[in-house]
Design an enzyme around this catalytic site. Structure first.
Site, PDB file in Angstrom:
ATOM      1  N   HIS A  56       0.713  -1.198   0.069  1.00 31.13           N
ATOM      2  CA  HIS A  56       0.283   0.171   0.134  1.00 31.13           C
ATOM      3  C   HIS A  56       0.903   1.471  -0.175  1.00 31.13           C
ATOM      4  CE1 HIS A  56       0.583  -0.500   4.126  1.00 31.13           C
ATOM      5  NE2 HIS A  56       0.290   0.471   4.317  1.00 31.13           N
ATOM      6  N   HIS A  58       1.701   3.518   1.924  1.00 30.27           N
ATOM      7  CA  HIS A  58       2.300   4.253   3.218  1.00 30.27           C
ATOM      8  C   HIS A  58       3.759   4.374   3.015  1.00 30.27           C
ATOM      9  CE1 HIS A  58      -2.438   4.029   5.941  1.00 30.27           C
ATOM     10  NE2 HIS A  58      -1.783   5.033   5.165  1.00 30.27           N
ATOM     11  N   ASP A  60       6.245   4.646   5.044  1.00 37.52           N
ATOM     12  CA  ASP A  60       7.474   3.778   5.738  1.00 37.52           C
ATOM     13  C   ASP A  60       6.921   2.473   4.850  1.00 37.52           C
ATOM     14  OD1 ASP A  60       4.175   3.344   6.866  1.00 37.52           O
ATOM     15  OD2 ASP A  60       5.210   1.848   8.595  1.00 37.52           O
ATOM     16  N   HIS A  61       6.231   2.719   3.936  1.00 34.19           N
ATOM     17  CA  HIS A  61       6.510   1.131   3.004  1.00 34.19           C
ATOM     18  C   HIS A  61       7.137   1.538   1.250  1.00 34.19           C
ATOM     19  CE1 HIS A  61       3.842  -0.912   6.004  1.00 34.19           C
ATOM     20  NE2 HIS A  61       3.417   0.176   6.169  1.00 34.19           N
ATOM     21  N   HIS A 114      -7.076  -0.165   5.423  1.00 32.39           N
ATOM     22  CA  HIS A 114      -6.384   0.342   6.257  1.00 32.39           C
ATOM     23  C   HIS A 114      -6.601   1.221   5.254  1.00 32.39           C
ATOM     24  CE1 HIS A 114      -2.429   0.940   8.141  1.00 32.39           C
ATOM     25  NE2 HIS A 114      -1.904   0.926   6.828  1.00 32.39           N
ATOM     26  N   ASP A 133      -0.229  -3.996   6.480  1.00 37.49           N
ATOM     27  CA  ASP A 133      -0.605  -3.358   7.646  1.00 37.49           C
ATOM     28  C   ASP A 133      -1.949  -3.458   7.585  1.00 37.49           C
ATOM     29  OD1 ASP A 133       1.285  -2.600   8.251  1.00 37.49           O
ATOM     30  OD2 ASP A 133       0.889   0.085   7.492  1.00 37.49           O
ATOM     31  N   HIS A 171       5.454  -4.353  10.925  1.00 36.30           N
ATOM     32  CA  HIS A 171       5.046  -3.999  12.146  1.00 36.30           C
ATOM     33  C   HIS A 171       5.601  -4.846  13.247  1.00 36.30           C
ATOM     34  CE1 HIS A 171       4.518   0.762  10.897  1.00 36.30           C
ATOM     35  NE2 HIS A 171       3.931  -0.925   9.782  1.00 36.30           N
TER      36      HIS A 171
HETATM   37 ZN   LIG Z   1      -0.010   2.071   6.621  1.00 37.62          ZN
END
Ligand SMILES: [Zn+2]
Length: 260
Positions: A56, A58, A60-61, A114, A133, A171
């Site tokens: 996805h 975001h 941090d990915h 998410h 996530d 995570h």
């Molecule tokens: Zn995320």
């Protein structure tokens, strides 16, 4: 050719795992939020990257995509319905991606909730699931762009995969998820055993992941919303009658948002 597949964690930021799917020579990278630790891992292990797989959009990915593409010229596979920098191979549910360098086949599963276009990557032959996530160790992702109905439906899809499937999420949230799960099901013996085992992993600085779908089905409250004790907990906490598993899910997700 060495065909044995390994999956190794590359810790990033505070609690992210970038997963490297690799043999002795090549590696595919799942959700490389940061390029630096990936580069260090590749160099340390003498590996050449062959692809990026995103779940996805975001940061941090995907934050390492551009740098890794510039350096290695690799393809970036990711959800067609999300805006992801450097993605040149958009995929949708039902698509299969074959990575020849690793001899691995990955199927795309749509798991909105998410984010609106979130996908999971499933390797049926190796029994691997990269759930991003969406499904966490003993928990699930927050609802940023989707409804409780969508997320619950997404989790149900993942729950139907074979029980031996190993779950690699993005995570290290497992201990905090377990602490919440114990407030929901204090008498669940499998959950109590998982709490002991995972506390030990963390004390030894080891990942609590991967887990298995069987373990998630036995301990993860968000996959157990159809059970009577979960419904009773949801009714007691909300002070109203609850008549669907989706509603139980929605109440549990709200309780988790406020937990600690
Ligand atoms: Zn995320």
């Amino acid at each position: 050719m060495d065909t044995e597949i390994h999956v190794s964690p590359i810790p990033a930021f505070r609690d992210n795992y970038i997963w490297a799917i690799h043999n002795r020579h090549q590696a595919a990278l799942v959700d490389p939020g940061d390029a630096a630790p990936v580069r260090a891992f590749l160099e340390r292990n003498g590996l050449t990257p062959c692809a990026i797989l995103n779940t996805h959009h975001h940061h941090d990915h995907i934050g390492g995509n551009a740098e890794l593409v510039a350096q290695y010229g690799i393809d970036v596979y990711g959800p067609a319905d999300e805006d992801i920098p450097s993605m040149n191979r958009p995929v949708r549910e039902g698509d299969t991606v074959t990575l020849d360098a690793l001899g691995i086949r990955l199927q795309v599963i749509d798991v909105p909730g998410h984010t609106a276009g979130h996908i999971a990557w499933h390797a049926p032959e190796q029994h691997l699931l990269f759930s991003g996530d969406t499904l966490f160790g003993c928990g699930c992702g927050r609802l940023f762009e989707g409804s409780a109905e969508q997320m619950y439906h997404s989790l149900e899809k993942l729950a139907r995969l074979p029980g031996a499937t190993r779950v690699f999420c993005a995570h290290e949230y497992t201990l905090s998820n377990i602490a919440f799960a114990l407030t929901v099901e204090p008498d669940n013996a499998a959950l109590q055993a998982r709490a002991r085992a995972d506390r030990e992993h963390v004390a030894r600085h080891q990942p609590t992941l991967p887990s298995t779908l069987d373990a998630e089905l036995a301990t993860n409250p968000f996959l157990r919303c159809h059970l009577p004790q979960l419904r009773r907990h949801a009714e007691f906490s909300s002070g109203r009658m609850v008549d669907s598993a989706t509603e139980v899910f929605s109440i549990l997700r709200s309780l988790k948002n406020e937990f600690r």
